[in-house]
Design a protein around this motif. Structure first.
Motif, PDB file in Angstrom:
ATOM      1  N   GLY A 170       0.798  -1.221   0.000  1.00 27.37           N
ATOM      2  CA  GLY A 170       0.000   0.000   0.000  1.00 27.37           C
ATOM      3  C   GLY A 170       0.828   1.267   0.000  1.00 27.37           C
ATOM      4  N   LYS A 171       2.126   1.145  -0.273  1.00 28.53           N
ATOM      5  CA  LYS A 171       3.021   2.301  -0.247  1.00 28.53           C
ATOM      6  C   LYS A 171       3.522   2.637  -1.643  1.00 28.53           C
ATOM      7  CE  LYS A 171       4.714   1.326   4.439  1.00 28.53           C
ATOM      8  NZ  LYS A 171       5.915   1.036   5.269  1.00 28.53           N
ATOM      9  N   VAL A 172       3.757   3.932  -1.887  1.00 32.55           N
ATOM     10  CA  VAL A 172       4.375   4.368  -3.132  1.00 32.55           C
ATOM     11  C   VAL A 172       5.860   4.066  -3.047  1.00 32.55           C
ATOM     12  CG1 VAL A 172       4.903   6.318  -4.630  1.00 32.55           C
ATOM     13  CG2 VAL A 172       2.657   6.163  -3.555  1.00 32.55           C
ATOM     14  N   GLU A 173       6.319   3.172  -3.917  1.00 28.07           N
ATOM     15  CA  GLU A 173       7.725   2.758  -3.891  1.00 28.07           C
ATOM     16  C   GLU A 173       8.629   3.764  -4.585  1.00 28.07           C
ATOM     17  OE1 GLU A 173       8.968   0.162  -2.287  1.00 28.07           O
ATOM     18  OE2 GLU A 173       6.967  -0.313  -1.529  1.00 28.07           O
ATOM     19  N   ARG A 174       8.074   4.515  -5.529  1.00 25.61           N
ATOM     20  CA  ARG A 174       8.914   5.456  -6.278  1.00 25.61           C
ATOM     21  C   ARG A 174       8.040   6.471  -6.972  1.00 25.61           C
ATOM     22  NH1 ARG A 174      11.350   4.788 -11.550  1.00 25.61           N
ATOM     23  NH2 ARG A 174      10.752   2.600 -11.492  1.00 25.61           N
ATOM     24  N   TRP A 175       8.552   7.699  -7.101  1.00 31.68           N
ATOM     25  CA  TRP A 175       7.915   8.752  -7.889  1.00 31.68           C
ATOM     26  C   TRP A 175       8.737   9.013  -9.129  1.00 31.68           C
ATOM     27  CZ3 TRP A 175       3.146  10.273  -6.788  1.00 31.68           C
ATOM     28  CH2 TRP A 175       2.676  10.162  -5.468  1.00 31.68           C
ATOM     29  N   ILE A 176       8.073   9.138 -10.263  1.00 27.10           N
ATOM     30  CA  ILE A 176       8.740   9.488 -11.517  1.00 27.10           C
ATOM     31  C   ILE A 176       8.376  10.933 -11.853  1.00 27.10           C
ATOM     32  CG2 ILE A 176       8.943   8.984 -13.975  1.00 27.10           C
ATOM     33  CD1 ILE A 176       8.134   6.103 -13.335  1.00 27.10           C
ATOM     34  N   PRO A 177       9.318  11.861 -11.771  1.00 22.82           N
ATOM     35  CA  PRO A 177       9.013  13.267 -12.066  1.00 22.82           C
ATOM     36  C   PRO A 177       8.879  13.498 -13.563  1.00 22.82           C
ATOM     37  CG  PRO A 177      11.342  13.026 -11.583  1.00 22.82           C
ATOM     38  CD  PRO A 177      10.728  11.667 -11.377  1.00 22.82           C
ATOM     39  N   VAL A 178       8.002  14.427 -13.931  1.00 22.49           N
ATOM     40  CA  VAL A 178       7.804  14.772 -15.340  1.00 22.49           C
ATOM     41  C   VAL A 178       7.736  16.284 -15.480  1.00 22.49           C
ATOM     42  CG1 VAL A 178       6.679  12.619 -16.037  1.00 22.49           C
ATOM     43  CG2 VAL A 178       5.299  14.464 -15.060  1.00 22.49           C
ATOM     44  N   GLU A 179       8.196  16.777 -16.615  1.00 26.64           N
ATOM     45  CA  GLU A 179       8.196  18.219 -16.869  1.00 26.64           C
ATOM     46  C   GLU A 179       6.825  18.703 -17.328  1.00 26.64           C
ATOM     47  OE1 GLU A 179      10.489  21.485 -19.731  1.00 26.64           O
ATOM     48  OE2 GLU A 179      11.183  19.408 -19.615  1.00 26.64           O
ATOM     49  N   HIS A 180       6.148  17.894 -18.149  1.00 20.23           N
ATOM     50  CA  HIS A 180       4.828  18.240 -18.675  1.00 20.23           C
ATOM     51  C   HIS A 180       3.758  17.567 -17.808  1.00 20.23           C
ATOM     52  CE1 HIS A 180       6.606  19.869 -22.415  1.00 20.23           C
ATOM     53  NE2 HIS A 180       7.470  18.878 -22.266  1.00 20.23           N
ATOM     54  N   GLY A 181       2.740  18.345 -17.415  1.00 20.39           N
ATOM     55  CA  GLY A 181       1.726  17.830 -16.500  1.00 20.39           C
ATOM     56  C   GLY A 181       0.961  16.653 -17.073  1.00 20.39           C
ATOM     57  N   VAL A 182       0.770  15.613 -16.265  1.00 17.99           N
ATOM     58  CA  VAL A 182       0.137  14.365 -16.694  1.00 17.99           C
ATOM     59  C   VAL A 182      -1.282  14.280 -16.154  1.00 17.99           C
ATOM     60  CG1 VAL A 182       0.221  11.841 -16.440  1.00 17.99           C
ATOM     61  CG2 VAL A 182       2.313  13.126 -16.932  1.00 17.99           C
ATOM     62  N   GLY A 183      -2.212  13.837 -17.034  1.00 15.84           N
ATOM     63  CA  GLY A 183      -3.605  13.694 -16.612  1.00 15.84           C
ATOM     64  C   GLY A 183      -4.147  12.290 -16.735  1.00 15.84           C
ATOM     65  N   GLY A 184      -3.388  11.379 -17.356  1.00 17.34           N
ATOM     66  CA  GLY A 184      -3.836   9.999 -17.506  1.00 17.34           C
ATOM     67  C   GLY A 184      -2.651   9.081 -17.711  1.00 17.34           C
ATOM     68  N   VAL A 185      -2.762   7.826 -17.247  1.00 18.69           N
ATOM     69  CA  VAL A 185      -1.685   6.848 -17.390  1.00 18.69           C
ATOM     70  C   VAL A 185      -2.269   5.496 -17.773  1.00 18.69           C
ATOM     71  CG1 VAL A 185       0.036   7.888 -15.858  1.00 18.69           C
ATOM     72  CG2 VAL A 185      -1.762   6.452 -14.893  1.00 18.69           C
ATOM     73  N   GLU A 186      -1.490   4.721 -18.507  1.00 21.91           N
ATOM     74  CA  GLU A 186      -1.884   3.352 -18.839  1.00 21.91           C
ATOM     75  C   GLU A 186      -0.644   2.497 -19.045  1.00 21.91           C
ATOM     76  OE1 GLU A 186      -3.971   1.032 -22.510  1.00 21.91           O
ATOM     77  OE2 GLU A 186      -5.104   2.695 -21.640  1.00 21.91           O
ATOM     78  N   PHE A 187      -0.671   1.284 -18.476  1.00 19.22           N
ATOM     79  CA  PHE A 187       0.428   0.345 -18.646  1.00 19.22           C
ATOM     80  C   PHE A 187       0.384  -0.296 -20.023  1.00 19.22           C
ATOM     81  CE2 PHE A 187       0.617   0.360 -13.993  1.00 19.22           C
ATOM     82  CZ  PHE A 187       1.985   0.309 -13.773  1.00 19.22           C
ATOM     83  N   SER A 188       1.569  -0.670 -20.517  1.00 23.01           N
ATOM     84  CA  SER A 188       1.655  -1.484 -21.720  1.00 23.01           C
ATOM     85  C   SER A 188       1.163  -2.896 -21.389  1.00 23.01           C
ATOM     86  CB  SER A 188       3.101  -1.529 -22.224  1.00 23.01           C
ATOM     87  OG  SER A 188       3.954  -2.133 -21.256  1.00 23.01           O
ATOM     88  N   PRO A 189       0.857  -3.705 -22.396  1.00 20.44           N
ATOM     89  CA  PRO A 189       0.341  -5.047 -22.129  1.00 20.44           C
ATOM     90  C   PRO A 189       1.270  -5.931 -21.300  1.00 20.44           C
ATOM     91  CG  PRO A 189      -0.137  -4.433 -24.384  1.00 20.44           C
ATOM     92  CD  PRO A 189       0.768  -3.370 -23.836  1.00 20.44           C
ATOM     93  N   ASP A 190       2.595  -5.672 -21.326  1.00 21.03           N
ATOM     94  CA  ASP A 190       3.505  -6.478 -20.514  1.00 21.03           C
ATOM     95  C   ASP A 190       3.881  -5.798 -19.204  1.00 21.03           C
ATOM     96  OD1 ASP A 190       5.228  -4.476 -21.307  1.00 21.03           O
ATOM     97  OD2 ASP A 190       6.664  -5.793 -22.316  1.00 21.03           O
ATOM     98  N   GLY A 191       3.392  -4.602 -18.965  1.00 19.24           N
ATOM     99  CA  GLY A 191       3.666  -3.902 -17.714  1.00 19.24           C
ATOM    100  C   GLY A 191       5.015  -3.229 -17.636  1.00 19.24           C
TER     101      GLY A 191
END
Length: 408
Positions: A170-191
Motif C-alpha cells: 500500500g506504499k508508493v515505492e517510487r515517484w517518476i518526475p515529469v516536466e509536462h503535467g500528466v492527466g492519464g496513465v496506462e500500462f503497456s500489455p507487458d507492464g
C-alpha cells in the motif's frame, strides 16, 4: 457543430437502428472510455528523465517465488470468482486470468466560478485481504498486469509526477518526475512501460462558458481540449520521452476532437500508442517518437470506446452494440475485415477473459438500461454468468461505478 447538435445526431442514429439507447451514450460522445487489456508482450524503453531508485514491476509469467508473497488475486484461483449480491463490489471479482483490479465512482464537484470538476474516488483491491479498499488520494490510476503495482496520479490534475504504488504494502515505492503535467496513465500489455497523456489543464473540467442543456437547465459542458502530448515511460528505470500531440488548436473544436479527455493507449503488441477519434478512422496511431503510423492490420476496425478490443490471440475483436428492441447484444468481429462473426449478450464488452469469453455490462431482460451489472458471456452461448450486483437504475445516481480490469 456544437455539443447539443452532436448529442442530437447520436440519439437520432441510435433511434434509426431501432435499438435501445446505451446507458453510456453521452460518455461515448463527450468523454473517452478507458481501455484495459490483459495480454503479455515484450516491449522496449526510451530515455529522458532519470529515476532515483528502481522499483520491481511484475512481468506476466515471472517466477512466483522470486516475486515474493502471492497476492490475493492469485491465491483465489477459481476460474470464476463472482459476487452477484455486491454493488459496488466488496470482495475480489475475477474470471479466468482477468480480475477487477479497481473501480471508481464519479461526482461533480462545483467550482467557485460555476464550472464543475468530474472527481473520481477509487476503490483498489487490497492484495492482502482480497477486498476493495477506498484510495481517496488518487485522482487517476491504472493497474499493471499481475496486479502488484499501480501507476497513480495525485489530486489536482495535471500532476508533475507519477507514483508507482505497491499493491501488497500500500506504499508508493517510487515517484517518476515529469516536466509536462500528466492527466492519464496506462500500462503497456507487458507492464514494462507506461503511456502518460499530458494536458495543459485538468481534462476532467466542465466549463460553464461551454454549457450544454440537460433537458431542464443549462449546466457546464466539456472545456476546451488542452491535451499537449504523451510520454512513453520505462517503468524499471523511470526514463521517459515526451512527444507533442495536441488535440485541436484553441477555439477550433471539431467533431473529431470533442472529448476534453482523450488519453493514449498501447497497441496490442506494445510497439505503438493510439488515441481515439469520433469520426473515421476512429483511431490515430503514433510511434514512440510521435510520428503518425497506420493502424496495425488487426486494429484498423476497432472502436476506441469499445474497451475489450482484441482477444488474447488477436483472432477476434470486440464490436459495438448489436441489440434490438429491449434485447441487448454486442457483436464480435473479424479484426481483419471488420465483419461480424458472432453476437453475444451484453450492452458493452469490457474485457476478454480468453478467446471464447468476455466480461460485459448487461441488464436483466425488460429492466432499465441503466440497471446493469457485470456478467461473463461466452461466444456461441446466449447464457450469462452474473459477476456483480446491479447498478442503480438512475443514470445520475450515487454509487454507480466504473471498472478497471487487469491480468491477475
Amino acid at each position: 457543430m456544437n455539443v447539443e447538435d452532436l448529442m442530437r445526431d447520436a440519439l437520432r442514429e441510435q433511434a434509426e437502428r431501432e435499438a435501445p439507447v446505451p446507458g453510456d451514450l453521452a460518455d461515448r460522445v463527450l468523454s473517452v472510455r478507458r481501455r484495459r487489456r490483459v495480454r503479455a508482450i515484450a516491449g522496449t524503453s526510451l530515455a529522458a528523465v532519470a529515476a532515483v531508485v528502481a522499483v520491481a514491476v511484475p512481468v506476466v509469467g515471472a517466477d512466483s517465488e522470486a516475486r515474493g508473497p502471492r497476492p490475493a488475486s492469485e491465491l483465489r484461483d477459481g476460474d470464476v470468482v463472482a459476487h452477484p449480491d455486491q454493488s459496488p463490489p466488496r470482495d475480489l471479482i475475477a474470471a479466468g486470468g482477468t480480475a477487477l483490479a479497481a473501480f471508481s465512482t464519479n461526482s461533480r464537484v462545483k467550482q467557485p466560478d460555476g464550472d464543475a470538476l468530474i472527481t473520481r474516488t477509487y476503490q483498489l483491491l487490497d492484495q492482502k485481504t482480497g477486498r476493495y479498499r477506498k484510495a481517496e488520494r488518487w485522482s487517476f490510476l491504472d493497474v499493471a498486469p499481475g496486479m502488484r503495482t499501480a501507476a497513480v496520479l495525485e489530486r489536482g490534475l495535471p500532476t508533475q509526477r507519477i507514483g508507482l504504488l505497491d499493491l501488497l504494502t500500500g506504499k508508493v515505492e517510487r515517484w517518476i518526475p515529469v516536466e509536462h503535467g500528466v492527466g492519464g496513465v496506462e500500462f503497456s500489455p507487458d507492464g514494462r512501460k507506461l503511456v502518460a497523456t499530458t494536458y495543459e489543464n485538468d481534462p476532467d473540467l466542465l466549463d460553464m462558458d461551454q454549457p450544454i442543456h440537460n433537458g431542464k437547465e443549462e449546466e457546464p459542458g466539456p472545456a476546451e481540449p488542452s491535451r499537449t502530448g504523451f510520454y512513453v515511460v520505462d517503468v524499471a528505470s523511470g526514463e521517459a520521452h515526451w512527444n507533442k500531440v495536441a488535440m485541436t488548436s484553441p477555439g477550433d473544436r471539431g467533431i473529431a476532437d470533442i472529448n476534453t479527455r482523450q488519453d493514449f493507449g498501447f497497441s496490442q503488441d506494445g510497439s505503438l500508442v493510439y488515441t481515439g477519434l469520433t469520426r473515421a478512422p476512429n483511431q490515430q496511431y503514433y510511434d514512440f517518437d510521435g510520428r503518425k503510423r497506420s493502424a496495425p492490420a488487426r486494429e484498423k476496425h476497432l472502436l476506441w470506446y469499445v474497451e475489450a478490443r482484441l482477444s488474447p490471440s488477436g483472432k477476434l475483436a470486440a464490436g459495438d452494440f448489436a441489440g434490438s428492441g429491449k434485447k441487448t447484444a454486442s457483436e464480435v468481429i473479424d479484426p481483419l475485415t471488420g465483419k461480424r462473426v458472432a453476437k453475444v449478450p451484453g450492452q458493452q464488452l469490457l474485457a476478454w477473459v480468453d478467446d471464447k469469453r468476455l466480461i460485459a455490462w448487461d441488464i436483466a431482460p425488460g429492466t432499465s438500461e441503466y440497471r446493469n451489472r457485470l456478467v461473463l458471456v461466452t461466444i456461441g452461448s446466449g447464457k450469462t454468468v452474473p459477476l456483480s450486483g446491479f447498478l442503480s437504475p438512475k443514470a445520475d445516481a450515487d454509487g454507480r461505478w466504473t471498472p478497471v480490469f487487469a491480468a491477475r
